[in-house]
Design a protein around this motif. Sequence first.
Motif, PDB file in Angstrom:
ATOM      1  N   GLN A   1       0.834  -1.205   0.000  1.00 48.64           N
ATOM      2  CA  GLN A   1       0.000   0.000   0.000  1.00 48.64           C
ATOM      3  C   GLN A   1       0.869   1.256   0.000  1.00 48.64           C
ATOM      4  O   GLN A   1       0.507   2.264  -0.614  1.00 48.64           O
ATOM      5  N   GLU A   2       2.006   1.179   0.635  1.00 46.63           N
ATOM      6  CA  GLU A   2       2.898   2.327   0.690  1.00 46.63           C
ATOM      7  C   GLU A   2       3.382   2.717  -0.704  1.00 46.63           C
ATOM      8  O   GLU A   2       3.608   3.897  -0.989  1.00 46.63           O
ATOM      9  N   GLN A   3       3.560   1.749  -1.577  1.00 45.51           N
ATOM     10  CA  GLN A   3       3.977   2.045  -2.945  1.00 45.51           C
ATOM     11  C   GLN A   3       2.912   2.873  -3.660  1.00 45.51           C
ATOM     12  O   GLN A   3       3.224   3.829  -4.369  1.00 45.51           O
ATOM     13  N   VAL A   4       1.669   2.508  -3.464  1.00 46.79           N
ATOM     14  CA  VAL A   4       0.566   3.258  -4.063  1.00 46.79           C
ATOM     15  C   VAL A   4       0.537   4.671  -3.494  1.00 46.79           C
ATOM     16  O   VAL A   4       0.364   5.645  -4.231  1.00 46.79           O
ATOM     17  N   MET A   5       0.750   4.787  -2.200  1.00 43.72           N
ATOM     18  CA  MET A   5       0.737   6.096  -1.555  1.00 43.72           C
ATOM     19  C   MET A   5       1.844   6.994  -2.111  1.00 43.72           C
ATOM     20  O   MET A   5       1.603   8.159  -2.431  1.00 43.72           O
ATOM     21  N   PHE A   6       3.049   6.465  -2.229  1.00 46.06           N
ATOM     22  CA  PHE A   6       4.157   7.255  -2.751  1.00 46.06           C
ATOM     23  C   PHE A   6       3.893   7.692  -4.184  1.00 46.06           C
ATOM     24  O   PHE A   6       4.127   8.838  -4.548  1.00 46.06           O
ATOM     25  N   LEU A   7       3.413   6.791  -5.011  1.00 48.41           N
ATOM     26  CA  LEU A   7       3.146   7.139  -6.406  1.00 48.41           C
ATOM     27  C   LEU A   7       2.050   8.192  -6.514  1.00 48.41           C
ATOM     28  O   LEU A   7       2.177   9.139  -7.291  1.00 48.41           O
ATOM     29  N   ALA A   8       0.986   8.022  -5.767  1.00 46.50           N
ATOM     30  CA  ALA A   8      -0.111   8.985  -5.824  1.00 46.50           C
ATOM     31  C   ALA A   8       0.357  10.361  -5.372  1.00 46.50           C
ATOM     32  O   ALA A   8      -0.029  11.377  -5.940  1.00 46.50           O
ATOM     33  N   ASN A   9       1.224  10.390  -4.376  1.00 47.04           N
ATOM     34  CA  ASN A   9       1.711  11.663  -3.859  1.00 47.04           C
ATOM     35  C   ASN A   9       2.771  12.269  -4.762  1.00 47.04           C
ATOM     36  O   ASN A   9       2.684  13.434  -5.144  1.00 47.04           O
ATOM     37  N   LYS A  10       3.775  11.513  -5.106  1.00 46.69           N
ATOM     38  CA  LYS A  10       4.914  12.052  -5.852  1.00 46.69           C
ATOM     39  C   LYS A  10       4.616  12.244  -7.334  1.00 46.69           C
ATOM     40  O   LYS A  10       5.061  13.208  -7.939  1.00 46.69           O
ATOM     41  N   LEU A  11       3.882  11.338  -7.923  1.00 49.68           N
ATOM     42  CA  LEU A  11       3.649  11.393  -9.364  1.00 49.68           C
ATOM     43  C   LEU A  11       2.414  12.217  -9.709  1.00 49.68           C
ATOM     44  O   LEU A  11       2.426  12.985 -10.659  1.00 49.68           O
ATOM     45  N   ALA A  12       1.352  12.065  -8.919  1.00 49.85           N
ATOM     46  CA  ALA A  12       0.096  12.744  -9.243  1.00 49.85           C
ATOM     47  C   ALA A  12      -0.158  13.974  -8.382  1.00 49.85           C
ATOM     48  O   ALA A  12      -1.095  14.720  -8.630  1.00 49.85           O
ATOM     49  N   GLY A  13       0.661  14.176  -7.338  1.00 49.62           N
ATOM     50  CA  GLY A  13       0.514  15.353  -6.509  1.00 49.62           C
ATOM     51  C   GLY A  13      -0.697  15.336  -5.589  1.00 49.62           C
ATOM     52  O   GLY A  13      -1.162  16.377  -5.145  1.00 49.62           O
TER      53      GLY A  13
ATOM     54  N   GLN B   1     -14.523   0.042  -3.926  1.00 52.17           N
ATOM     55  CA  GLN B   1     -14.414   0.385  -5.338  1.00 52.17           C
ATOM     56  C   GLN B   1     -14.852   1.818  -5.621  1.00 52.17           C
ATOM     57  O   GLN B   1     -14.266   2.491  -6.463  1.00 52.17           O
ATOM     58  N   GLU B   2     -15.846   2.308  -4.913  1.00 53.49           N
ATOM     59  CA  GLU B   2     -16.315   3.680  -5.120  1.00 53.49           C
ATOM     60  C   GLU B   2     -15.207   4.687  -4.802  1.00 53.49           C
ATOM     61  O   GLU B   2     -14.976   5.634  -5.553  1.00 53.49           O
ATOM     62  N   LEU B   3     -14.515   4.465  -3.716  1.00 54.22           N
ATOM     63  CA  LEU B   3     -13.422   5.344  -3.315  1.00 54.22           C
ATOM     64  C   LEU B   3     -12.238   5.216  -4.279  1.00 54.22           C
ATOM     65  O   LEU B   3     -11.623   6.217  -4.654  1.00 54.22           O
ATOM     66  N   ILE B   4     -11.944   4.022  -4.693  1.00 48.53           N
ATOM     67  CA  ILE B   4     -10.849   3.796  -5.645  1.00 48.53           C
ATOM     68  C   ILE B   4     -11.149   4.508  -6.959  1.00 48.53           C
ATOM     69  O   ILE B   4     -10.282   5.167  -7.536  1.00 48.53           O
ATOM     70  N   ASP B   5     -12.388   4.404  -7.442  1.00 51.10           N
ATOM     71  CA  ASP B   5     -12.778   5.071  -8.688  1.00 51.10           C
ATOM     72  C   ASP B   5     -12.648   6.588  -8.570  1.00 51.10           C
ATOM     73  O   ASP B   5     -12.232   7.263  -9.511  1.00 51.10           O
ATOM     74  N   LYS B   6     -13.003   7.120  -7.394  1.00 47.55           N
ATOM     75  CA  LYS B   6     -12.897   8.564  -7.151  1.00 47.55           C
ATOM     76  C   LYS B   6     -11.459   9.030  -7.332  1.00 47.55           C
ATOM     77  O   LYS B   6     -11.200  10.050  -7.976  1.00 47.55           O
ATOM     78  N   TYR B   7     -10.528   8.275  -6.792  1.00 47.84           N
ATOM     79  CA  TYR B   7      -9.131   8.679  -6.858  1.00 47.84           C
ATOM     80  C   TYR B   7      -8.453   8.286  -8.166  1.00 47.84           C
ATOM     81  O   TYR B   7      -7.413   8.847  -8.509  1.00 47.84           O
ATOM     82  N   GLU B   8      -9.024   7.370  -8.898  1.00 50.23           N
ATOM     83  CA  GLU B   8      -8.439   7.000 -10.187  1.00 50.23           C
ATOM     84  C   GLU B   8      -8.411   8.208 -11.125  1.00 50.23           C
ATOM     85  O   GLU B   8      -7.380   8.519 -11.725  1.00 50.23           O
ATOM     86  N   SER B   9      -9.530   8.900 -11.233  1.00 55.51           N
ATOM     87  CA  SER B   9      -9.570  10.065 -12.117  1.00 55.51           C
ATOM     88  C   SER B   9      -8.662  11.178 -11.604  1.00 55.51           C
ATOM     89  O   SER B   9      -7.990  11.852 -12.391  1.00 55.51           O
ATOM     90  N   LYS B  10      -8.610  11.352 -10.290  1.00 53.18           N
ATOM     91  CA  LYS B  10      -7.740  12.365  -9.703  1.00 53.18           C
ATOM     92  C   LYS B  10      -6.269  12.024  -9.969  1.00 53.18           C
ATOM     93  O   LYS B  10      -5.454  12.899 -10.238  1.00 53.18           O
ATOM     94  N   PHE B  11      -5.928  10.740  -9.881  1.00 53.45           N
ATOM     95  CA  PHE B  11      -4.567  10.284 -10.145  1.00 53.45           C
ATOM     96  C   PHE B  11      -4.174  10.572 -11.590  1.00 53.45           C
ATOM     97  O   PHE B  11      -3.109  11.128 -11.861  1.00 53.45           O
ATOM     98  N   VAL B  12      -5.037  10.197 -12.518  1.00 49.64           N
ATOM     99  CA  VAL B  12      -4.736  10.407 -13.942  1.00 49.64           C
ATOM    100  C   VAL B  12      -4.590  11.896 -14.243  1.00 49.64           C
ATOM    101  O   VAL B  12      -3.634  12.308 -14.920  1.00 49.64           O
ATOM    102  N   GLU B  13      -5.502  12.703 -13.740  1.00 46.79           N
ATOM    103  CA  GLU B  13      -5.426  14.150 -13.967  1.00 46.79           C
ATOM    104  C   GLU B  13      -4.140  14.740 -13.390  1.00 46.79           C
ATOM    105  O   GLU B  13      -3.499  15.576 -14.018  1.00 46.79           O
ATOM    106  N   GLY B  14      -3.758  14.297 -12.197  1.00 47.21           N
ATOM    107  CA  GLY B  14      -2.532  14.785 -11.576  1.00 47.21           C
ATOM    108  C   GLY B  14      -1.289  14.387 -12.354  1.00 47.21           C
ATOM    109  O   GLY B  14      -0.363  15.179 -12.511  1.00 47.21           O
ATOM    110  N   CYS B  15      -1.282  13.161 -12.843  1.00 43.62           N
ATOM    111  CA  CYS B  15      -0.138  12.691 -13.643  1.00 43.62           C
ATOM    112  C   CYS B  15      -0.014  13.492 -14.927  1.00 43.62           C
ATOM    113  O   CYS B  15       1.090  13.906 -15.306  1.00 43.62           O
ATOM    114  N   VAL B  16      -1.130  13.705 -15.593  1.00 42.32           N
ATOM    115  CA  VAL B  16      -1.110  14.464 -16.847  1.00 42.32           C
ATOM    116  C   VAL B  16      -0.638  15.895 -16.587  1.00 42.32           C
ATOM    117  O   VAL B  16       0.155  16.443 -17.366  1.00 42.32           O
ATOM    118  N   SER B  17      -1.072  16.483 -15.482  1.00 50.67           N
ATOM    119  CA  SER B  17      -0.621  17.831 -15.121  1.00 50.67           C
ATOM    120  C   SER B  17       0.882  17.872 -14.863  1.00 50.67           C
ATOM    121  O   SER B  17       1.526  18.896 -15.078  1.00 50.67           O
TER     122      SER B  17
END
Length: 75
Positions: free
Chosen positions: A18-30, A48-64
């Motif tokens: 889980q820590e790997q996911v946390m680091f990537l979400a923070n460092k890569l997607a902001g 799944q509802e919570l995961i879906d919520k953050y999936e779009s946020k993750f992608v948007e952050g990475c693209v930014s």
Amino acid sequence: HPTHEKYTSDTFSVLIYQEQVMFLANKLAGIPNEEVNELRKGIGKKNQELIDKYESKFVEGCVSAGVDQEEAEHL
């Protein structure tokens, strides 16, 4: 992506902890630490509802941050 490799080199580029996911979400997607912790809890409880919520946020952050849209969705 180099940031992905940095945090997953010990696990052969596979997200296992889980820590790997946390680091990537923070460092890569902001995504802020408070929200990253909420994502971690959602993953741990298979919410799944919570995961879906953050999936779009993750992608948007990475693209930014300059990551290609397709690569961000793959991650």
